[in-house]
Design a protein around this motif. Sequence first.
Motif, short mmCIF file in Angstrom:
data_model
loop_
_atom_site.label_atom_id
_atom_site.label_comp_id
_atom_site.label_asym_id
_atom_site.label_seq_id
_atom_site.Cartn_x
_atom_site.Cartn_y
_atom_site.Cartn_z
N GLY A 247 -14.68 -4.78 -0.76
CA GLY A 247 -14.12 -4.02 0.59
C GLY A 247 -13.43 -3.57 -0.39
N GLU A 248 -12.44 -2.81 0.41
CA GLU A 248 -10.84 -2.42 -0.67
C GLU A 248 -9.43 -2.57 0.64
OE1 GLU A 248 -10.67 0.30 -3.07
OE2 GLU A 248 -8.33 -0.18 -2.15
N THR A 249 -8.83 -3.11 0.02
CA THR A 249 -7.83 -2.86 0.93
C THR A 249 -7.60 -3.91 1.78
OG1 THR A 249 -7.06 -0.55 0.21
CG2 THR A 249 -4.79 -1.65 1.39
N ALA A 250 -7.94 -4.77 2.12
CA ALA A 250 -8.73 -5.81 3.48
C ALA A 250 -7.32 -7.07 2.76
CB ALA A 250 -9.53 -6.18 3.37
N THR A 285 -3.59 -6.45 -8.05
CA THR A 285 -3.17 -5.88 -6.60
C THR A 285 -3.44 -4.59 -6.46
OG1 THR A 285 -1.16 -4.86 -7.90
CG2 THR A 285 -1.04 -7.09 -6.55
N ALA A 286 -4.03 -3.90 -7.74
CA ALA A 286 -4.72 -2.29 -7.33
C ALA A 286 -6.31 -2.05 -7.54
CB ALA A 286 -4.05 -1.56 -8.00
N THR A 287 -7.01 -1.20 -7.47
CA THR A 287 -8.73 -0.98 -7.42
C THR A 287 -9.25 -1.63 -9.12
OG1 THR A 287 -8.75 0.28 -5.04
CG2 THR A 287 -10.63 0.36 -6.66
N ALA A 288 -8.22 -0.19 -9.96
CA ALA A 288 -8.18 0.06 -10.86
C ALA A 288 -7.86 -0.63 -11.92
CB ALA A 288 -7.95 0.63 -11.49
N SER A 462 -12.84 -8.34 -0.92
CA SER A 462 -11.48 -7.16 -0.92
C SER A 462 -11.19 -7.25 -2.02
CB SER A 462 -10.92 -7.60 0.28
OG SER A 462 -9.97 -6.54 0.63
N ASP A 463 -10.47 -6.40 -2.92
CA ASP A 463 -10.01 -5.91 -4.30
C ASP A 463 -8.94 -6.27 -4.94
OD1 ASP A 463 -9.44 -3.89 -2.33
OD2 ASP A 463 -9.80 -2.57 -4.42
N HIS A 464 -7.94 -5.96 -3.01
CA HIS A 464 -7.11 -6.76 -3.32
C HIS A 464 -5.93 -6.70 -1.78
CE1 HIS A 464 -5.67 -2.75 -2.87
NE2 HIS A 464 -6.67 -2.34 -4.20
N GLY A 465 -5.11 -7.15 -1.14
CA GLY A 465 -4.44 -7.03 -0.20
C GLY A 465 -3.61 -5.05 0.38
#
Length: 550
Positions: A247-250, A285-288, A462-465
């Motif tokens: 997931g992304e930003t969920a 807290t970020a994708t990277a 998810s990767d982060h909120g």
Amino acid sequence: MIFLQRNRLATLKLTANPVIFTLAASIFLALAYNATFWNRFFEVTGGVSYKNIPFYVATFLIMVLVFNAFFTAIAFRPLIKPVLTLIFCTTAFAAYFMHRYGVRIDAAMMQNVIETNAREVADLLNWRMAMFFLTLGVVPSIIVWRTKLTFPDVRRNLLIKCSVIGLSLIAAIGLTVAFYKHFAPTFRQHRDLQFMLTPINYLWATNSYLKRKLGRPKVVAPLGTDAVKGALWHEKTRKTVTVIVLGETARAMNFSLNGYARNTNPELSKQAGLVNFTNVQSCGTATAESVPCMFSSLGRNNYSDSKAKSQQGLMDVLSHAGFDVLWRNNNSGCKGVCDRVEHEDMSKPVAGNALCTDEECYDEHLLDGLPERIRSSKKDMVIVLHQKGSHGPTYWKRYPEKFRQFGPECATSDLQECSSEAIAATYDNTILYTDHFVSQTINMLRRMEKNEGIDASLIYISDHGESLGENGMYLHGAPYRFSPIEQRHVPFMVWMSDSFRSQFAIDATCLAARSSQMLSHDNLFHSVLGMLNIKTSVRNPALDLFHACT
Ligand SMILES: [Zn+2]
């Protein structure tokens, strides 16, 4: 002195000596771009009062003196104007993001900025940002270029320069010593201040990012080359397919499965065989930061970007164990995680595809042709579907019309233009669409199980909120130590078909009993290996969710 000869910017002509010019630039930089820093600084030091005025004046003077020493050092005719232009333009962007989105700038944030893609950047553009850039980037730059600098002769210039730099630094150090008992506790207790003081924050962050990046070893060490399928695979004839929906930003708290008041999970809540874990923390807290961390064996405490990129990860271990591994991407990239396995970029719009707009594709596009791809594989498969998910601030672009169910909708990237209700409603529509997408993926696996005899499972994490305006913060990427829970608490769920569960002897009741246990991204690597009964020395049973339930 600076002399204004005409008052219209287009025909503006100024004359200045370099000492006054650099001092004026330093004062402007300390005042015009640092509203976020000053607000926070006043807040943590008890607010403006007579008692605090000397401390505030000292802080302002130290800033100006340090900037002035730097600008004086580079105040040579070919250098000073291009450098100031670059600093004014870049700092205008930094100030905009800090002011409008509550962003704090550290090395991870710089990595995020540098490794983003054009579409994510386009999502952030709006007229207010353009006005910010015009006022704090373009206008000061024009004034810089319209100013005629009157340099003295070389020897005198050097003498003046050395004196100004020396005096500035001595004065800055003197003030720091004099007010040390105020500075030390303020900056020690409120370390977030260092991420707000611009342009020092992004210059320092870029430097740390580049140091890390250039220091990164070119050779990637193998990991888990001993991985083999365990005893439960013996005499197994049916194909096994596991899908990991990344997931992304969920953020977990906006899932009704986690108790959110709005029904954002109408489909997943009806999926039999789904176990939802309610208490899961992200690695970053970020994708990277999060994506390389969660697919590595390192765990958050041992994780660093260079360590993760110098050794293989989960995708490689699964390849070693004999799986056909596929990564499908609808995001800005897999951040190195999928480099050595088959990967498809599905983020580019496809003309005529109903799941794509002119700019991008909805996440369901990740399922296009997937059953055929699974059918054509002779091996057991692990597939990662990397979503665009809830990536902001343009939440409204992430879902098809049918999912515009909560309102009012916030259809601008300038989130402060919208009410908090509108931001939440628009964000919730993205969660509703993710609910549909993950559920559709499960339905596809169910159909293939029924019609083609595969054993299937799915993990969604998810990767982060995301911050949606709580305490004035928006988006994500806050320095981890200071990050709010909204950016760290992520959804995580596992679905297994009955045949998968019995094949791998997984006790669903036992797993469900662990659903509120404290978990984190650290568990992902080891749990995937555990769930798929893969024997390897790199699996840590203590972090494998399935270990006690098999
Ligand atoms: Zn992300």
